[in-house]
Scaffold this motif. Structure first.
Motif, PDB file in Angstrom:
ATOM      1  N   ALA A 151       0.824  -1.208   0.000  1.00 21.62           N
ATOM      2  CA  ALA A 151       0.000   0.000   0.000  1.00 21.62           C
ATOM      3  C   ALA A 151       0.858   1.258   0.000  1.00 21.62           C
ATOM      4  CB  ALA A 151      -0.926  -0.006   1.224  1.00 21.62           C
ATOM      5  N   THR A 152       2.041   1.179   0.625  1.00 23.13           N
ATOM      6  CA  THR A 152       2.938   2.335   0.671  1.00 23.13           C
ATOM      7  C   THR A 152       3.697   2.446  -0.636  1.00 23.13           C
ATOM      8  OG1 THR A 152       4.617   0.931   1.711  1.00 23.13           O
ATOM      9  CG2 THR A 152       3.224   2.260   3.161  1.00 23.13           C
ATOM     10  N   ALA A 153       4.090   3.638  -0.968  1.00 19.43           N
ATOM     11  CA  ALA A 153       4.810   3.870  -2.221  1.00 19.43           C
ATOM     12  C   ALA A 153       6.147   3.155  -2.192  1.00 19.43           C
ATOM     13  CB  ALA A 153       5.026   5.363  -2.429  1.00 19.43           C
ATOM     14  N   THR A 154       6.531   2.569  -3.339  1.00 19.18           N
ATOM     15  CA  THR A 154       7.805   1.866  -3.432  1.00 19.18           C
ATOM     16  C   THR A 154       8.894   2.788  -3.931  1.00 19.18           C
ATOM     17  OG1 THR A 154       7.198   1.169  -5.667  1.00 19.18           O
ATOM     18  CG2 THR A 154       6.708  -0.353  -3.885  1.00 19.18           C
ATOM     19  N   LYS A 155      10.102   2.440  -3.576  1.00 15.12           N
ATOM     20  CA  LYS A 155      11.241   3.225  -4.032  1.00 15.12           C
ATOM     21  C   LYS A 155      11.497   2.952  -5.514  1.00 15.12           C
ATOM     22  CE  LYS A 155      13.583   3.008   0.441  1.00 15.12           C
ATOM     23  NZ  LYS A 155      14.817   2.564   1.135  1.00 15.12           N
ATOM     24  N   GLU A 163      11.512  -0.711  -7.632  1.00 17.25           N
ATOM     25  CA  GLU A 163      12.315  -1.796  -7.070  1.00 17.25           C
ATOM     26  C   GLU A 163      11.441  -2.710  -6.219  1.00 17.25           C
ATOM     27  OE1 GLU A 163      15.355   0.336  -4.977  1.00 17.25           O
ATOM     28  OE2 GLU A 163      16.645   0.431  -6.724  1.00 17.25           O
ATOM     29  N   ASN A 164      10.474  -3.356  -6.862  1.00 14.93           N
ATOM     30  CA  ASN A 164       9.596  -4.252  -6.118  1.00 14.93           C
ATOM     31  C   ASN A 164       9.521  -5.635  -6.734  1.00 14.93           C
ATOM     32  OD1 ASN A 164       8.231  -3.582  -8.380  1.00 14.93           O
ATOM     33  ND2 ASN A 164       6.426  -2.726  -7.364  1.00 14.93           N
ATOM     34  N   PRO A 304      -5.309  -2.427  -8.164  1.00 16.15           N
ATOM     35  CA  PRO A 304      -5.394  -3.484  -7.141  1.00 16.15           C
ATOM     36  C   PRO A 304      -4.103  -3.583  -6.330  1.00 16.15           C
ATOM     37  CG  PRO A 304      -6.147  -4.306  -9.264  1.00 16.15           C
ATOM     38  CD  PRO A 304      -5.526  -2.968  -9.521  1.00 16.15           C
ATOM     39  N   CYS A 305      -4.253  -3.670  -5.026  1.00 15.55           N
ATOM     40  CA  CYS A 305      -3.092  -3.766  -4.133  1.00 15.55           C
ATOM     41  C   CYS A 305      -3.194  -5.076  -3.358  1.00 15.55           C
ATOM     42  CB  CYS A 305      -3.064  -2.578  -3.172  1.00 15.55           C
ATOM     43  SG  CYS A 305      -1.770  -2.694  -1.915  1.00 15.55           S
ATOM     44  N   ILE A 306      -2.185  -5.916  -3.506  1.00 16.65           N
ATOM     45  CA  ILE A 306      -2.197  -7.226  -2.852  1.00 16.65           C
ATOM     46  C   ILE A 306      -2.246  -7.080  -1.335  1.00 16.65           C
ATOM     47  CG2 ILE A 306      -0.852  -9.334  -2.465  1.00 16.65           C
ATOM     48  CD1 ILE A 306       0.175  -9.065  -5.335  1.00 16.65           C
ATOM     49  N   GLU A 307      -1.452  -6.156  -0.806  1.00 21.64           N
ATOM     50  CA  GLU A 307      -1.401  -5.965   0.646  1.00 21.64           C
ATOM     51  C   GLU A 307      -2.770  -5.558   1.187  1.00 21.64           C
ATOM     52  OE1 GLU A 307       1.920  -4.089   3.435  1.00 21.64           O
ATOM     53  OE2 GLU A 307       0.745  -2.525   2.456  1.00 21.64           O
ATOM     54  N   ASN A 308      -3.424  -4.588   0.524  1.00 20.05           N
ATOM     55  CA  ASN A 308      -4.742  -4.148   0.972  1.00 20.05           C
ATOM     56  C   ASN A 308      -5.762  -5.276   0.888  1.00 20.05           C
ATOM     57  OD1 ASN A 308      -3.789  -1.606   1.484  1.00 20.05           O
ATOM     58  ND2 ASN A 308      -4.593  -0.688  -0.388  1.00 20.05           N
ATOM     59  N   ALA A 309      -5.671  -6.061  -0.191  1.00 18.86           N
ATOM     60  CA  ALA A 309      -6.604  -7.181  -0.359  1.00 18.86           C
ATOM     61  C   ALA A 309      -6.420  -8.208   0.749  1.00 18.86           C
ATOM     62  CB  ALA A 309      -6.395  -7.834  -1.725  1.00 18.86           C
ATOM     63  N   VAL A 310      -5.164  -8.467   1.114  1.00 17.27           N
ATOM     64  CA  VAL A 310      -4.874  -9.441   2.175  1.00 17.27           C
ATOM     65  C   VAL A 310      -5.384  -8.934   3.524  1.00 17.27           C
ATOM     66  CG1 VAL A 310      -3.021 -10.560   3.482  1.00 17.27           C
ATOM     67  CG2 VAL A 310      -2.933 -10.501   0.988  1.00 17.27           C
ATOM     68  N   VAL A 311      -5.213  -7.635   3.773  1.00 18.00           N
ATOM     69  CA  VAL A 311      -5.702  -7.044   5.032  1.00 18.00           C
ATOM     70  C   VAL A 311      -7.221  -7.170   5.113  1.00 18.00           C
ATOM     71  CG1 VAL A 311      -6.007  -4.891   6.311  1.00 18.00           C
ATOM     72  CG2 VAL A 311      -3.771  -5.462   5.357  1.00 18.00           C
ATOM     73  N   ALA A 312      -7.905  -6.824   4.011  1.00 15.60           N
ATOM     74  CA  ALA A 312      -9.363  -6.942   3.980  1.00 15.60           C
ATOM     75  C   ALA A 312      -9.794  -8.395   4.149  1.00 15.60           C
ATOM     76  CB  ALA A 312      -9.906  -6.380   2.669  1.00 15.60           C
ATOM     77  N   LEU A 313      -9.045  -9.273   3.514  1.00 15.46           N
ATOM     78  CA  LEU A 313      -9.331 -10.703   3.600  1.00 15.46           C
ATOM     79  C   LEU A 313      -9.136 -11.206   5.028  1.00 15.46           C
ATOM     80  CD1 LEU A 313     -10.170 -12.603   1.306  1.00 15.46           C
ATOM     81  CD2 LEU A 313      -7.806 -13.392   1.197  1.00 15.46           C
TER      82      LEU A 313
END
Length: 562
Positions: A151-155, A163-164, A304-313
């Protein structure tokens, strides 16, 4: 499912939409799911290959014209051929690059959703793996614009690339390239090579090749930790291709039959169940939630953000985990605990046994409960259930004892009414009868923990009647009557002290039970955290090993270029 059903609709001039009927079927699956999605250009035989995986001649719709047949993402849920504890979910996607589409933008989203939802991604292409084929895989170069891992911006690196890739390595599916109608010999520099080696060679950066042309190769190398390649002969002659789904296996190319069997066996034996962060297995229920989350995000214009989806899940799943644990506890208590219990220890023993199992039920389903809020909620609800159970136990005991006392003392009540004890010597007669009834009461089993309390209250309710009999008995002197009153008071006082001691002992036992419960929660939580730590460590080691492989590959490529 008897046949496939559209899961994500892609209608002309409309946003992507989840088919609620298909979603309901998906979310009825409680087993872990192995999700295999296929993507590729339209009219390249994706659906036929998926029907092979389903073990059916017909299922996903095949087309015999130049028009694309599949629209959106279609789903087929089937029993897993090799693992009865898992469900195989096949996702057939509409063909990419269809010139007749009114919304080409959705191609990229279909590709992104295939990656987000699957545990194995099959890319289907025709002919050979060359620059043209790689250019058609342009969507892989846009993944960082279509999918966010965090969810946070990547470098960003100096060349502007995010760099992700490490994060993508952790979450992306295994990659299988299916090359259809392959006519070349699998040889490199005159030496035979495997289809996997053919793919890896095709993904190497060629000497003197512009960096831009290497972008798709680089993305595949970096984003997909596991890669596999299968090549297929043309399944039948040109005349028979239009009737492919009606052809018997004998009418197909023998090489194709062998190659298709090899492909299917690899998927059955090697395709892993869908997992999310921390190695948590995804069930049909969870996959359905992911589908809704991702499609709603895309429809809202967001990425779509995987981290946000996992948190909601996690919020949905952890709430369900608490419910499952409480439901299990209630069912087992109802089955194995008969009220009233003779002692508080008996009740606490049964509670402890099924509280332990209920915590296991919770931890088996819960994940990402980082602040342990849901486990605290479970602990509080189990304590509440225990308090409720104790109250029910006491009430059951009181009801039982009151019924017993009323029945036992019915004769005495009748004698009261008849005046049997309102005669000279009647008080001693009353005491004899009462003593006999009390002995019977004490010998009677199944009264529960409130036996003494119920008796005390019952005798208190009869004190006035007993006193009237005492005072009316002319055979007793006033002094004897005074002594008898003192004796009754002393007995009542002793009984009250006994009850007070019993209540104090029970309070101590309840405090000890609370401490035991806390330690049980702590012990199981620590075991789960250690298990999760090992999974995260294995995940981290996989990423690091893959990074080392990429670095080594880059070094070899630089040597080849030089």
């Amino acid at each position: 499912m008897e046949e496939p059903m559209c899961l994500i609709e892609n209608n002309p001039n409309e946003q992507l939409r989840v088919n609620q009927e298909a979603l309901k079927i998906l979310q009825s699956i409680q087993q872990p799911v192995v999700v295999v999605a296929i993507v590729g250009l339209y009219r390249t035989g994706k659906s036929y290959l998926m029907n092979k995986l389903a073990g059916k001649k017909k299922g996903f719709s095949l087309g015999a014209t130049i028009q694309a047949e599949t629209m959106g993402i279609w789903m087929w849920c089937l029993p897993h051929p090799e693992n009865p504890d898992h469900t195989l979910v096949l996702l057939d996607t509409e063909g990419l690059g269809d010139v007749e589409k009114s919304n080409i933008e959705n191609d990229a989203w279909i590709f992104a959703l295939s990656i987000l939802l699957s545990s194995t991604l099959v890319y289907n292409s025709m002919g050979i793996i060359d620059q043209f084929a790689l250019e058609k895989l342009q969507y892989v170069t846009e993944l960082t614009k279509r999918i966010k891992v965090k969810a946070t911006a990547t470098k960003t690196s100096e060349d502007g690339e995010e760099e992700n890739s490490d994060d993508f390595l952790r979450f992306f599916p295994a990659f299988v390239w299916a090359v259809r109608d392959f006519t070349l010999q699998l040889k490199l520099n005159g030496c035979p090579i495997s289809s996997d080696e053919y793919l890896e060679n095709a993904l190497r950066r060629k000497k003197g090749q512009p960096k831009k042309l290497d972008l798709a190769k680089k993305c595949i190398r970096q984003y997909f930790p596991s890669r596999k390649c299968f090549v297929f002969d043309r399944p039948a002659g040109s005349r028979d291709l239009s009737e492919l789904d009606d052809l018997s296996e004998k009418m197909l190319s023998p090489n194709f039959v062998v190659q298709a069997h090899r492909f299917c066996q690899h998927i059955y034996e090697s395709a892993q169940p869908k997992m999310i962060e921390g190695g948590h297995l995804v069930t049909g229920i969870l996959l359905g939630h992911l589908v809704v989350t991702y499609v709603d995000t895309i429809s809202s214009g967001s990425i779509p953000c995987i981290e946000n989806a996992v948190v909601a899940l996690a919020q949905i799943e952890n709430t369900a985990a608490v419910h499952d644990a409480i439901t299990y506890y209630e069912a087992e208590i109802e089955k194995h605990l008969k009220l009233p219990t003779e002692t508080i220890e008996e009740l606490l023993k049964v509670h402890a046994q099924y509280e332990k199992e209920a915590i296991k039920v919770f931890l088996a389903r819960a994940f990402k409960d980082d602040d342990h809020d849901y486990q605290k909620e479970l602990g509080e609800r189990l304590q509440s259930k225990l308090s409720e159970l104790c109250s029910r136990n006491e009430q059951a005991s009181l009801d039982r004892c009151q019924a017993v006392l009323l029945e036992l003392f019915q004769d005495l009540e009748e004698n009261f009414g008849k005046g049997t004890y309102s005669v000279a010597g009647g008080y001693l007669k009353f005491l004899d009868h009462q003593k006999e009834k009390l002995e019977q009461y004490h010998l009677l089993p199944g009264k529960g923990i409130m036996a003494s309390k119920a008796l005390e209250e019952f005798l208190k309710s009869k004190e006035a009647a007993a006193q009237s009999i005492l005072q009316a008995d002319r055979t007793l002197t006033e002094k004897e009557k005074e002594l008898e009153v003192e004796r009754v008071r002393a007995e009542a006082s002793a009984q009250e002290a006994k009850l007070h001691k019993q209540m104090k002992e029970e309070a101590i036992k309840m405090a000890q039970e609370k401490e035991r419960s806390y330690k049980e929660h702590e012990a199981q939580l620590m075991a789960k955290m250690e298990e999760d730590r090992k999974k995260m460590q294995a995940e981290h080691e996989m990423v690091m090993n893959r990074k080392l492989e990429v670095i080594e590959q880059r070094g070899l490529q630089l040597q080849n270029i030089q």
